[in-house]
Design an enzyme around this catalytic site. Sequence first.
Site, short mmCIF file in Angstrom:
data_model
loop_
_atom_site.label_atom_id
_atom_site.label_comp_id
_atom_site.label_asym_id
_atom_site.label_seq_id
_atom_site.Cartn_x
_atom_site.Cartn_y
_atom_site.Cartn_z
N GLY A 11 8.66 4.46 143.88
CA GLY A 11 8.62 3.00 143.91
C GLY A 11 9.92 2.43 143.35
N ARG A 72 8.84 8.03 149.36
CA ARG A 72 8.00 9.04 148.71
C ARG A 72 7.92 10.18 149.74
NH1 ARG A 72 5.80 6.17 144.37
NH2 ARG A 72 5.24 4.01 144.77
N ASP A 103 7.82 9.29 137.44
CA ASP A 103 7.40 10.66 137.12
C ASP A 103 7.39 11.58 138.34
OD1 ASP A 103 5.26 9.31 138.13
OD2 ASP A 103 3.82 9.99 136.62
N THR A 125 11.18 2.69 136.74
CA THR A 125 9.85 2.33 137.27
C THR A 125 9.36 1.12 136.49
OG1 THR A 125 7.51 2.94 137.29
CG2 THR A 125 8.86 4.17 135.79
N ASP A 127 6.44 0.67 135.72
CA ASP A 127 5.22 1.06 135.00
C ASP A 127 5.45 1.35 133.51
OD1 ASP A 127 4.21 0.88 137.52
OD2 ASP A 127 3.72 2.99 137.76
N ASP A 129 6.00 4.17 132.10
CA ASP A 129 5.08 5.26 131.75
C ASP A 129 5.76 6.63 131.65
OD1 ASP A 129 5.69 5.52 134.42
OD2 ASP A 129 3.65 5.91 135.08
N ARG A 171 -0.08 1.54 138.05
CA ARG A 171 -0.75 2.78 138.45
C ARG A 171 -1.73 3.24 137.37
NH1 ARG A 171 1.32 6.09 142.62
NH2 ARG A 171 3.42 5.38 142.14
O1 F6P Z 1 5.02 3.21 140.34
C1 F6P Z 1 5.31 1.91 140.66
C2 F6P Z 1 4.19 1.26 141.40
O2 F6P Z 1 4.54 -0.08 141.68
C3 F6P Z 1 2.83 1.31 140.71
O3 F6P Z 1 2.69 0.33 139.72
C4 F6P Z 1 1.91 1.13 141.88
O4 F6P Z 1 0.64 1.70 141.61
C5 F6P Z 1 2.58 1.86 142.98
O5 F6P Z 1 3.95 1.91 142.63
C6 F6P Z 1 2.44 1.25 144.34
O6 F6P Z 1 3.05 2.10 145.26
P1 F6P Z 1 3.39 1.68 146.77
O7 F6P Z 1 4.53 0.70 146.72
O8 F6P Z 1 3.78 2.95 147.42
O9 F6P Z 1 2.17 1.02 147.31
#
Ligand code: F6P
Length: 319
Positions: A11, A72, A103, A125, A127, A129, A171
């Site tokens: 992300g 990803r 991560d 990120t 997050d 985290d 997340r």
């Molecule tokens: O890891 C960053 C994040 O924005 C999380 O907070 C969220 O759960 C996830 O990515 C969403 O991923 P995507 O953009 O692939 O839907």
Amino acid sequence: MKRIGVLTSGGDSPGMNAAIRAVVRKAIYHDVEVYGIYYGYAGLISGDIQKLEIGSVGDIIHRGGTMLYTARCKEFQTEEGQKKAIEQLNKFGIEGLVVIGGDGSFRGAEKLTEHGFPTIGVPGTIDNDIPGTDFTIGFDTALNTVIDAIDKIRDTATSHERTYVVEVMGRDAGDLALWAGLADGAESILIPEEDYQMEDIVKRLQRGSNRGKKHSIILVAEGVGSGIDIGRKIQEATDFETRVTVLGHIQRGGSPTGVDRVLASRLGAKAVELLLEGKAGKTVGIQSNKLVYHDIADALSQKHEIDSEMYKLSQELSI
Ligand code: F6P
């Protein structure tokens, strides 16, 4: 080391561009060439790689997103994908790699290191985290985006005397919800790291209403579950008119704050320094405002923890 690569993965987060800029400029300052790898590990496998010059990273420090794009990549999780990636790195004569991401991206960096390819992780990120750093690139910007949104929601919540459930990203981590909830005086903050009781939420809402409060905000981290479900339960358990806002990907965009630009610049430059010192398999971070680094494997084996004192404080201040 004469040539390094840089990629962003997972992300995106505001400040990734500032980190790319720092990697490129710091390396060129030390007479090291830099190659940008586009679309994260997917671009590494397919060879979507181009040389970056000083000017390639001009006018990006203030921009959200990532000029290298991101993805990803499932294929990179396989041994075969990792081998293809290393072939590309060798083909382009790249001797070390900086991976900017969360991560999942760090797990990829760890794999490359296991295959003998020197890789350094830069935590990017929203997050917040990643163990081994107090803050990740993008968290501060996302926090301010959430605060701005809640400030606006408060206006309409007050006019209509409503209760608002606001679901934020993160997340499995509650940092964004906790910090935003504390910054915005939320009645309740629901995060995956702490249990919650619906009776307690209702009690807090009733207490606020009894003392004449015109609005209530309940912050829900996505890792707890759907804000819509929680809003429905509150509506069923009370006679408070309840609305739900899911902030979604708005939290990932926007111009990075000064804090994120500075953090990204410091961490990106530090990653290059480590590669030039011959270090591999490390993650850079900031702890008590000092730049630090740890083994990626150690960081990945630890569990991200919430600041429980802060959580307690949020409860004490929202009586
Ligand atoms: O890891 C960053 C994040 O924005 C999380 O907070 C969220 O759960 C996830 O990515 C969403 O991923 P995507 O953009 O692939 O839907």
